[in-house]
Design a protein around this motif. Sequence first.
Motif, short mmCIF file in Angstrom:
data_model
loop_
_atom_site.label_atom_id
_atom_site.label_comp_id
_atom_site.label_asym_id
_atom_site.label_seq_id
_atom_site.Cartn_x
_atom_site.Cartn_y
_atom_site.Cartn_z
N ASN A 294 0.82 -1.21 0.00
CA ASN A 294 0.00 0.00 0.00
C ASN A 294 0.85 1.26 0.00
O ASN A 294 0.43 2.31 -0.50
N LEU A 295 2.07 1.18 0.57
CA LEU A 295 2.97 2.33 0.54
C LEU A 295 3.39 2.66 -0.89
O LEU A 295 3.51 3.82 -1.26
N LEU A 296 3.62 1.63 -1.69
CA LEU A 296 3.99 1.87 -3.08
C LEU A 296 2.83 2.46 -3.86
O LEU A 296 3.02 3.31 -4.74
N VAL A 297 1.62 2.02 -3.55
CA VAL A 297 0.43 2.62 -4.17
C VAL A 297 0.33 4.09 -3.78
O VAL A 297 0.03 4.95 -4.62
N ALA A 298 0.62 4.39 -2.51
CA ALA A 298 0.60 5.78 -2.05
C ALA A 298 1.68 6.59 -2.75
O ALA A 298 1.46 7.75 -3.14
N PHE A 299 2.86 5.99 -2.92
CA PHE A 299 3.95 6.69 -3.61
C PHE A 299 3.56 7.02 -5.05
O PHE A 299 3.78 8.14 -5.54
N GLU A 300 2.95 6.07 -5.73
CA GLU A 300 2.52 6.30 -7.11
C GLU A 300 1.53 7.45 -7.18
O GLU A 300 1.63 8.33 -8.05
N ALA A 301 0.56 7.46 -6.26
CA ALA A 301 -0.44 8.54 -6.24
C ALA A 301 0.20 9.89 -5.94
O ALA A 301 -0.14 10.91 -6.54
N LEU A 302 1.15 9.91 -5.01
CA LEU A 302 1.84 11.16 -4.68
C LEU A 302 2.64 11.68 -5.86
O LEU A 302 2.68 12.89 -6.12
N MET A 303 3.28 10.81 -6.60
CA MET A 303 4.06 11.24 -7.76
C MET A 303 3.15 11.76 -8.87
O MET A 303 3.53 12.65 -9.62
N GLU A 304 1.97 11.21 -8.99
CA GLU A 304 1.06 11.65 -10.04
C GLU A 304 0.37 12.96 -9.67
O GLU A 304 0.14 13.81 -10.52
N GLU A 305 0.04 13.12 -8.39
CA GLU A 305 -0.71 14.30 -7.97
C GLU A 305 0.18 15.43 -7.49
O GLU A 305 -0.21 16.61 -7.59
#
Length: 310
Positions: free
Chosen positions: A15-26
């Motif tokens: 889930n941390l990697l999913v959060a990282f992906e969202a942070l990089m996109e937003e």
Amino acid sequence: MTIIVTMNLAAIDLNLLVAFEALMEERHVTRAGQRIGLAQPSMSSALARLRALFGDDLLVRTAEGMQPTARALALARPVSEALEQIRRTLDSGPGFDPRSARRHFTIAVTDYGDLVIVPALVEALRRDAPGVDLTVRPITDAVESLARLERGEVDALIGGHLPVSSRTTRQSLLMERFTCVRDASHAAPGISLDRADFVRLPHVLFSSAGGDGSPSAVDAILSEHGHKRRVAVTLPHVVAVPFVLAGTDLVATMAERIARRFADVAGVAILPLPYEVPAFAIDLVHGLRATSNPAMQWFVDLIVKTCRTI
């Protein structure tokens, strides 16, 4: 994925990697949390854990908003590719059936895409996927349109000279060339304009920016030959060009496929340009996730297939 394989995988919460992906996109904690269903405090906590995990600030606050560090940029694509591989592996749902699907797509297009590609695309949708709806938005600012694509507000961009980012991919749909257009009564059958006449005659220019002074491809070619044209009329919409020059001594340079759509109804003739102006690509830009989403992959394939018939 090689960047993260050397880490202790047992210590990594997916889930941390999913959060990282969202942070990089937003590039925004609150919006990233909204994307993956986390409240702002939880997303802030996830960012803190990510910083500890990778030993880097990852995102730093600046006057322009949160900006990624070099470490974050290096991680972005491998993490996204690893997550996409996991999504594809776990996706055991039914495929996309266009004949029965109820789905909505949103694209942003330039004037060229609106006039040349969208009509054929709509025809294909009505034939192959009658339950699929389409919203078409204009590209007035290519950089802003790219940001909207990255935020998921649009599914794809279509046009020429479009920007891309690490979170998007580009593929060429077709090549287009420029042609000369003038009133049909001034064009003798089989006789093209020579260079002297092309430079001498007043021109109509299409410029969505309102003639901001930036030289066009035609002006650059003329300059190489020591020539300069007079732009007598500047228009903000390409569709107006053939109707404005009809009945006058004006000439214009237009994309050939657009010119052919309006030649008969506007009463204009299409002539070869007396100068060699390079052709340009019309591209499709979409998110990296398109290949893992059956509906989106079908839509991308339909656009590509449709453009082969134009």
